[in-house]
Design a protein around this motif. Structure first.
Motif, PDB file in Angstrom:
ATOM      1  N   VAL A  43       0.840  -1.192   0.000  1.00  0.00           N
ATOM      2  CA  VAL A  43       0.000   0.000   0.000  1.00  0.00           C
ATOM      3  C   VAL A  43       0.879   1.246   0.000  1.00  0.00           C
ATOM      4  N   ILE A  44       0.648   2.133  -0.958  1.00  0.00           N
ATOM      5  CA  ILE A  44       1.300   3.431  -0.975  1.00  0.00           C
ATOM      6  C   ILE A  44       0.241   4.476  -0.684  1.00  0.00           C
ATOM      7  N   VAL A  45       0.329   5.118   0.463  1.00  0.00           N
ATOM      8  CA  VAL A  45      -0.681   6.107   0.837  1.00  0.00           C
ATOM      9  C   VAL A  45      -0.464   7.365   0.019  1.00  0.00           C
ATOM     10  N   PRO A  46      -1.475   7.910  -0.637  1.00  0.00           N
ATOM     11  CA  PRO A  46      -1.304   9.127  -1.429  1.00  0.00           C
ATOM     12  C   PRO A  46      -0.716  10.249  -0.582  1.00  0.00           C
ATOM     13  N   ILE A 176       4.738   8.867 -10.703  1.00  0.00           N
ATOM     14  CA  ILE A 176       4.330   7.519 -10.284  1.00  0.00           C
ATOM     15  C   ILE A 176       3.200   7.563  -9.246  1.00  0.00           C
ATOM     16  N   GLY A 177       2.247   8.444  -9.496  1.00  0.00           N
ATOM     17  CA  GLY A 177       1.084   8.528  -8.622  1.00  0.00           C
ATOM     18  C   GLY A 177       1.329   9.259  -7.322  1.00  0.00           C
ATOM     19  N   THR A 206       7.386  11.974   1.742  1.00  0.00           N
ATOM     20  CA  THR A 206       8.560  11.344   2.352  1.00  0.00           C
ATOM     21  C   THR A 206       9.857  12.113   2.144  1.00  0.00           C
ATOM     22  N   GLY A 207       9.902  12.985   1.141  1.00  0.00           N
ATOM     23  CA  GLY A 207      11.143  13.693   0.811  1.00  0.00           C
ATOM     24  C   GLY A 207      12.053  12.901  -0.107  1.00  0.00           C
ATOM     25  N   ILE A 208      11.633  11.702  -0.532  1.00  0.00           N
ATOM     26  CA  ILE A 208      12.476  10.869  -1.389  1.00  0.00           C
ATOM     27  C   ILE A 208      12.570  11.473  -2.788  1.00  0.00           C
ATOM     28  N   MET A 209      13.758  11.476  -3.351  1.00  0.00           N
ATOM     29  CA  MET A 209      13.977  11.991  -4.683  1.00  0.00           C
ATOM     30  C   MET A 209      13.212  11.153  -5.706  1.00  0.00           C
ATOM     31  N   LEU A 210      12.448  11.819  -6.576  1.00  0.00           N
ATOM     32  CA  LEU A 210      11.672  11.134  -7.601  1.00  0.00           C
ATOM     33  C   LEU A 210      12.144  11.435  -9.019  1.00  0.00           C
ATOM     34  N   LYS A 211      12.719  12.606  -9.252  1.00  0.00           N
ATOM     35  CA  LYS A 211      13.119  12.952 -10.613  1.00  0.00           C
ATOM     36  C   LYS A 211      14.154  14.058 -10.605  1.00  0.00           C
ATOM     37  N   GLU A 212      15.075  13.942 -11.548  1.00  0.00           N
ATOM     38  CA  GLU A 212      15.971  15.049 -11.879  1.00  0.00           C
ATOM     39  C   GLU A 212      16.240  14.980 -13.372  1.00  0.00           C
TER      40      GLU A 212
END
Length: 394
Positions: A43-46, A176-177, A206-212
């Motif tokens: 489960v990935i909470v929005p 990714i949603g 979360t602060g996780i890097m998603l794109k550069e």
């Protein structure tokens, strides 16, 4: 040709580009009250805006167990050809990391794969392209080309690297949603044209890097399944493996020569028991040096072998054993290095060389009569270094 070393040479082009940008961001406080219960792996909470109160059970900001997969596009590899890569990272949120690197020479066609596992102390590398396929690094700090591929992730997934300044764009978009917050980042660079500027997008929750610029997340799993095998740095039972020991002793400690046995090129075997009681030198080298006449691939390597040979009376005082690591060439004959007449031993894979903590194309180790290592070089030492190391044997 010599056996292939672990994945640095092939994986590093993509990794270097990724390292240059993966920390291009800053840790941004979202005002949350602290750690909360993690969702199940499926489960990935929005993500919610940082100003919205978060109910119990939603994601939190900062280091945590996570699995992230990135697609990385590199315009040109080291040889000028296009190169894409996928990085799949699993971390416990602390120091442990498992990294799978898949390299693509053509779209959809994996040409090479490497699996790095870091348990916070040792690194295990696996690749079917390597021989042996499993390599354990007992002192990763001594091998930055390998360690930098994996050890930076626990920090750079969430926080900035030095020399990076980022300004929030005050806008969001969906990746990714997930709701992602954008930043414009400026990185100091010594290259002409001033600092490098680019955009970075981090997961709002979360602060996780998603794109550069060259990298985009394809998958994000919070609280992935982690068990005792996830970060294990022990090769499977019976698997072909080598252990690269620590080259340098711990502070205040003396490193001693490990037990070993080698095949002599002209027949017979020789080992530590045959050499013990008197000082000796092991000079490891790869057969590729036979083709490196100008010293372009390994500068100073042939000169170092010849200098050692001269200063020891053709390897007699003290005894010097040249150890060729890799294929012998013609059956029963080594790939000859012009002028080198030392007694030669051979090992197909660098098991003995690695047991001394050495991996270079040329590596020298100077051992005292009591078995203590006086000096070790994982490169071609200078004439002065050879002189000093020989003196240290007495």
């Amino acid at each position: 040709m010599a056996n292939r070393r672990p994945g640095t040479r092939w994986a590093l082009p993509a990794a270097t580009a990724l390292l240059a940008v993966s920390g291009c961001g800053m840790t941004v406080s979202d005002g949350s009250a602290g750690p909360v219960e993690e969702p199940s792996p499926s489960v990935i909470v929005p993500a919610l805006p940082s100003t919205t109160p978060r109910p119990s059970g939603t994601t939190r900001r900062g280091p945590q167990p996570v699995e992230v997969q990135y697609f990385v596009h590199i315009d040109n590899a080291a040889d000028g050809s296009p190169l894409d890569a996928r990085y799949n990272i699993v971390t416990d949120g602390g120091t442990k990391v498992r990294l799978k690197i898949s390299l693509y020479g053509e779209p959809g066609i994996v040409t090479e794969e490497y699996l790095y596992t870091w348990d916070g102390s040792k690194i295990l590398v696996f690749s079917e392209q390597n021989e042996p396929p499993y390599t354990v690094y007992e002192a990763p700090d001594e091998h930055p080309d390998e360690s930098q591929l994996v050890t930076h992730w626990p920090q750079n997934l969430w926080s900035a690297t030095k020399g990076v300044q980022c300004t929030e764009l005050k806008s969001t978009k969906t990746i990714i949603g997930r709701a992602a917050v954008g930043y414009r980042c400026v990185t100091a660079t010594p290259q002409p044209g001033g600092p490098a500027t680019g955009e970075l997008w981090r997961d709002q929750a979360t602060g996780i890097m998603l794109k550069e610029e060259t990298m985009v997340a394809e998958k994000l799993v919070l609280a992935p399944t982690i068990d005792a095998t996830t970060f294990s740095t022990k090769p499977p039972a019976g698997a072909r493996s080598t252990v690269i020991a620590a080259k340098d002793p711990s502070p205040g400690q003396t490193k001693r020569a490990p037990d070993f046995t080698l095949d002599l090129v002209k027949g017979g075997r020789i080992g530590l028991n045959d050499l013990a009681g008197k000082p000796f030198v092991l000079a490891f080298f790869v057969p590729d040096l036979a083709f490196d006449e100008q010293g372009e691939v390994c500068p100073g390597c042939r000169d170092a072998l010849l200098a050692l040979q001269t200063q020891t009376g053709n390897g007699a005082r003290p005894r010097v054993l040249g150890v060729q690591v890799g294929d012998l060439g013609k059956p029963g004959y080594p790939l000859a290095l012009p002028g080198v007449t030392l007694t030669l031993a051979h090992e197909q894979t660098p098991m003995v060389q690695n047991s001394f903590g050495l991996t270079g194309m040329v590596s020298f180790v100077f051992v005292r009569a009591d078995g203590a290592i006086a000096a070790a070089y994982d490169h071609a030492p200078t004439k002065q270094q050879i002189t000093q190391s020989l003196a240290a044997l007495h």
